[in-house]
Scaffold this active site. Structure first.
Site, mmCIF file in Angstrom:
data_model
loop_
_atom_site.group_PDB
_atom_site.id
_atom_site.type_symbol
_atom_site.label_atom_id
_atom_site.label_comp_id
_atom_site.label_asym_id
_atom_site.label_seq_id
_atom_site.Cartn_x
_atom_site.Cartn_y
_atom_site.Cartn_z
ATOM 1 N N HIS A 88 29.407 -6.935 -29.061
ATOM 2 C CA HIS A 88 30.360 -7.149 -30.147
ATOM 3 C C HIS A 88 29.941 -6.341 -31.368
ATOM 4 C CE1 HIS A 88 32.177 -10.715 -28.153
ATOM 5 N NE2 HIS A 88 30.958 -10.856 -27.674
ATOM 6 N N ASP A 133 38.317 -9.472 -33.325
ATOM 7 C CA ASP A 133 37.110 -10.206 -32.907
ATOM 8 C C ASP A 133 36.155 -10.391 -34.082
ATOM 9 O OD1 ASP A 133 34.872 -11.158 -31.517
ATOM 10 O OD2 ASP A 133 34.284 -9.164 -30.796
ATOM 11 N N HIS A 176 35.403 -11.453 -18.946
ATOM 12 C CA HIS A 176 34.465 -12.521 -19.293
ATOM 13 C C HIS A 176 35.148 -13.882 -19.249
ATOM 14 C CE1 HIS A 176 31.510 -9.655 -21.545
ATOM 15 N NE2 HIS A 176 31.144 -9.847 -20.289
ATOM 16 N N SER A 205 24.070 -6.164 -28.226
ATOM 17 C CA SER A 205 25.262 -7.001 -28.187
ATOM 18 C C SER A 205 26.487 -6.165 -27.836
ATOM 19 C CB SER A 205 25.464 -7.666 -29.550
ATOM 20 O OG SER A 205 26.705 -8.344 -29.570
ATOM 21 N N HIS A 230 37.560 -15.295 -21.709
ATOM 22 C CA HIS A 230 38.871 -14.632 -21.822
ATOM 23 C C HIS A 230 39.715 -14.810 -20.566
ATOM 24 C CE1 HIS A 230 38.158 -12.472 -25.661
ATOM 25 N NE2 HIS A 230 36.922 -12.808 -25.342
ATOM 26 N N HIS A 251 32.537 -2.530 -24.589
ATOM 27 C CA HIS A 251 32.074 -3.923 -24.650
ATOM 28 C C HIS A 251 31.049 -4.082 -23.536
ATOM 29 C CE1 HIS A 251 32.084 -8.126 -25.499
ATOM 30 N NE2 HIS A 251 32.761 -8.507 -24.431
#
Lengths: 563, 563
Positions: A372, A199, A76, A370, A79, A145
């Site tokens: 996360h 995170d 992503h 999501s 990152h 993820h």
């Protein structure tokens, strides 16, 4: 920028704390450095004309030779996005190797190639495989993820092990069948983990995130209720989501067209690396859409964030070269608006309603999950890994604070939980962990070709120009006695409601001539022109004149030409 | 702009359809007009430097004499805010009377005074009282909303009655004890209502809005759990909310300080008109806050939308002259972010977390209730009033569509439901209702002193200036042969990463001299200068040069001075 003393382990966040985005962490020991992630952030509306925002990596400028490795947790932009800039600015000659799981490495290569930086060695690493960089033993650990091949990073140091989680959730039924490696996490806990950098993105959400594979059946349900064309928009890198859209299309007898450059590119990469499967003949080109009846068509497109040039935004404005939307079409948002994009997303949705399309968002049906983990998952991570110290990362101050509270709730001593900021290092030595001396940090901007601190003055000027426009006045004066030689020029831009022909402009010319003759008279005895004084005087007089007439304060730029 | 034929009743929305804000509706019959609401909208980030957005009321320009009355439903900016501009632009000499319930009228007067338009007659109207304007019989009907004295308007016309609801909810237990007048609404239904123009703001929310008075106990609960200072932010015009905050403060033994200009002003107006009550000695000045222990202080302040200069935003940035926040303070957001303000609100919240304050939003506790009815209430309105025709107003296209679906769900014939747009009139005559011919509509801007169509070019210029800045180059040439007379001047603003002293600027000067000498050589035979050709050439050469060196496209403004 002082390095930590010998024998001190330093973990220094340069980005991602007190903000969402541009994640970058320095791990340092005895003059050796590993960088974990090099992310970027997209500019806000106030950053006029700025292309991208990077972490300020000034700390590393004089220490570039000490960087032994760059490890990227996943592909992503927050990152990986700053990688080309970090390489170009810090390591123009001798870049360290870049490590990542295969998809991440592939995306890193593609980015570096785009920037003509293909000299960088990018190394594919499998999870569980150990690799070394200076005094550090490194290992990637599989996590689930919203992009395949996401990893946490274990950094073995002489002081103990650090786990940087990257972005993760504990999805028990991920689409690729491989959940987050809880077994390895538990082993880390048994062996003793020095520090967990976790995170914090969803620290404010109670419970656990829904599984990615729970989305598929809901997509299929939604597909079954549609009689016209279906458009699904999602993040192009969410390859498992795209797979599930393809599956829903297969199940309901629809073809799939991919629209949007990044959607096509990610689909191709995902196929190449085996993350995505579509039956033969399933994928059609956007040009072929009209060859099929509406109820046999699915379009997967970019634009879930209402981005100005994205495929969906253009369709919503009847401005797409291949696809014209019409009443009967259904648009599904299989994504949530990233904070700050709400207005753009809502505008896009409303344009779609105006066209007569039906819109289904994640608020209407559970068609988004999501990537996360929520609060319970953050707690599980801490309970599994039993860290000595906890440092919440990846989150604004609110989420860092909430993550710290979760750590306390599962029994971590508050004195061992560090709520840091970008530029505040955690230093660990024989006596334990403490907050070190602040180093320079913040944001730097990409503006065109250049990377750097956009001086405040340039942004302030842009703001002034954008608010009220600009007036340029040119006075041509004799270098002998400072009298006017030719008519003053007046040019303005971005100033509405006035016209070249307006009386106001004539009046302004007169005002300028008066200023020039006043100055010339004043300096008459000495002769000549004090150019800077005249410029200042012109600036002040013109600014006052314009404000009195318009109640606006455009930028005034006086030019004095001496002949 | 053609008026409707004789005997035709026209209802023409000029604002509030396909958008949230700037509500304005024209009701017209046989050459007579009543305006209902004159609202404004706040500019989006793309409207660089624009102060306010108004409905385009061009339709009324040549017909200003036909306007018999302006009726304002309530005192929110999206209903009243354009009043001074409408009066100034349309009725500089002989304005029609403005009607509103007492608080609304008071706010109208205050606005008109601010604009030195106090010649306008503003008439206080009590609900139930009939008043006439041309062929129309008018009446205000009490509704509950997030400001006192909110009203619907009944317009009696020769063709039948129209009800324009304004903003409303069916709050059964409003703070002032007077619910929406369902009895009068039912009577309208019994007598026969021709057309219902209803608020669509919350058409997308199922069920019914919580009662305003349900907020008080939750505020009190939250107050009871706080040991430090409490700051509550809300809309200043939400006087019943402010009352409930005062009540919670009284119940928990705290004083109240009002911070922010509009908060103080609205509190004063509310007190004067009897809408707000605070015991003697309860309200302290912001300067006195430090005289009391933290647990005896409540601050009610502006800034619930993260507005740049608001009290709360300044406190969050440690930039308020009177109040410094610190750890232990609790900030309660008794309001929801208006769509588009999410980022500003979130930034403010995160600054508060960074300071160490505790933040409670409407997501954490039920301390906010919307002033707009939800889906069940919109259906109740239709069932009560049994209109022949329905026209959803006040909403983006999504909400208009959903409101239309609700009307259909309660049995209105789809052919009698009109989903219109700004500028599309509904014309009703003997043959029934139909959509009339489109009239000019859209938005006009307030920019400084001026009101008008900001030409696209001015905004486009501002955008260019704000993205990439501006380069101004001045070439001074001989009017005889076009050769350079003095060194070219180069000025730039809003262009980062370059410096007056840079080599690039020297190179650019050389480039300019070359362009001038090329042009002079080319025109040498004829002598003189083709100024506009030289300017064009300078523009193109300089733009190309700058793009090659910086990959940016600042605005280039060439000036040619002939001597």
């Amino acid at each position: 920028m002082s390095a930590p003393g010998n024998g001190t382990l330093r973990v220094l966040p340069l980005g991602g704390l007190g903000e969402i985005g541009k994640n970058m962490t320095v791990v340092e020991y005895d003059g050796s450095i590993v960088l974990v992630d090099t992310g970027l952030m997209f500019p806000t509306a106030e950053m006029l004309g700025i292309d991208l925002v990077l972490p300020d990596f000034d700390y590393l400028r004089e220490r570039a030779d000490d960087v032994e490795a760059i490890v990227i947790t996943h592909g992503h932009e927050d990152h990986i996005g700053a990688l080309p800039y970090v390489v170009r600015e810090l390591f123009p000659d001798d870049p360290p190797p870049v490590y990542g799981a295969p998809l991440t490495a592939e995306m890193a290569r593609s980015k570096l190639e785009e920037h003509k930086l293909d000299v960088v060695e990018v190394v594919d690493i499998e999870t569980g495989e150990e690799f070394a960089a200076g005094p550090f033993d490194l290992e990637l650990l599989h996590v689930s993820h919203s992009i395949p091949d996401a990893c946490a990073v274990i950094v073995g140091t002489p002081r103990g092990r650090i786990l940087l989680t990257g972005d993760y959730k504990f999805d028990q039924t991920p689409v690729d069948g491989t959940p987050t490696d809880t077994s390895r996490l538990a082993q880390l806990g048994q062996d003793g983990l020095l520090l967990l950098c976790g995170d914090s993105t969803n620290a404010d959400r109670a419970g656990s995130a829904p599984s990615e594979s729970s989305i598929g059946p809901h997509l299929k349900d939604a597909f079954e209720r549609c009689e016209g064309r279906i458009l699904v928009t999602s993040f192009a890198s969410n390859i498992h989501r795209v797979q599930q859209v393809v599956d829903a299309a297969v199940a309901t007898g629809r073809k799939v067209a991919l629209v949007g450059r990044s959607m096509r590119r990610n689909f191709a990469i995902g196929r190449k690396l085996g993350h995505i499967y579509a039956p033969e003949g399933m994928v059609i080109s956007p040009k072929e859409i009209d060859d099929y009846p509406d109820d046999e068509v699915t379009v997967i497109c970019t634009g879930s964030q209402g981005e100005p040039l994205s495929a969906l935004r253009r369709m919503a404005h009847n401005d797409h070269p291949q696809i014209q939307l019409h009443s009967g079409d259904t648009v599904m948002f299989s994504a949530s608006p990233v904070p700050g994009n709400e207005r753009a997303v809502n505008e896009t949705i409303d344009r779609l309603f105006h066209i007569g399309a039906t819109v289904i968002t994640a608020q209407d049906a559970p068609i988004h999950a999501s990537g996360h983990g929520y609060a319970e998952e953050l707690k599980l991570m801490i309970n599994l890994t039993k860290p000595r110290y906890v440092m919440p990362i990846h989150g604004d101050f609110k989420r860092l604070r909430l993550h710290a509270a979760l750590a306390e709730a599962v029994g971590i001593d508050p004195a061992d939980i560090f709520q840091l900021e970008n530029g505040l290092p955690l230093d660990i030595d024989d006596r334990g962990a403490r907050i070190g001396e602040r180093v320079k940090s913040g944001m730097i901007f990409v503006d065109g070709l250049e990377v750097g601190d956009v001086e405040d003055v340039a942004l302030r000027d842009r703001r002034m120009l954008s608010n009220d426009g600009v007036f340029i006045v040119v006075a041509t004066v004799s270098e002998v006695d400072g009298t006017t030689i030719s008519d003053p020029e007046v040019i303005f831009r971005g100033v509405p409601f006035i016209d070249e022909a307006d009386e106001m402009i004539d009046d302004l010319r007169e005002r300028i001539e008066r200023t020039v003759s006043d100055q010339s008279a004043k300096n008459g005895d000495e002769g000549g022109v004090d150019e800077s004084e005249l410029r200042q005087k012109l600036h002040d007089d013109v600014a006052r004149f314009v404000y009195e007439r318009t109640k606006r304060r455009p930028m005034v730029l006086p030019v004095v030409v001496e002949v």
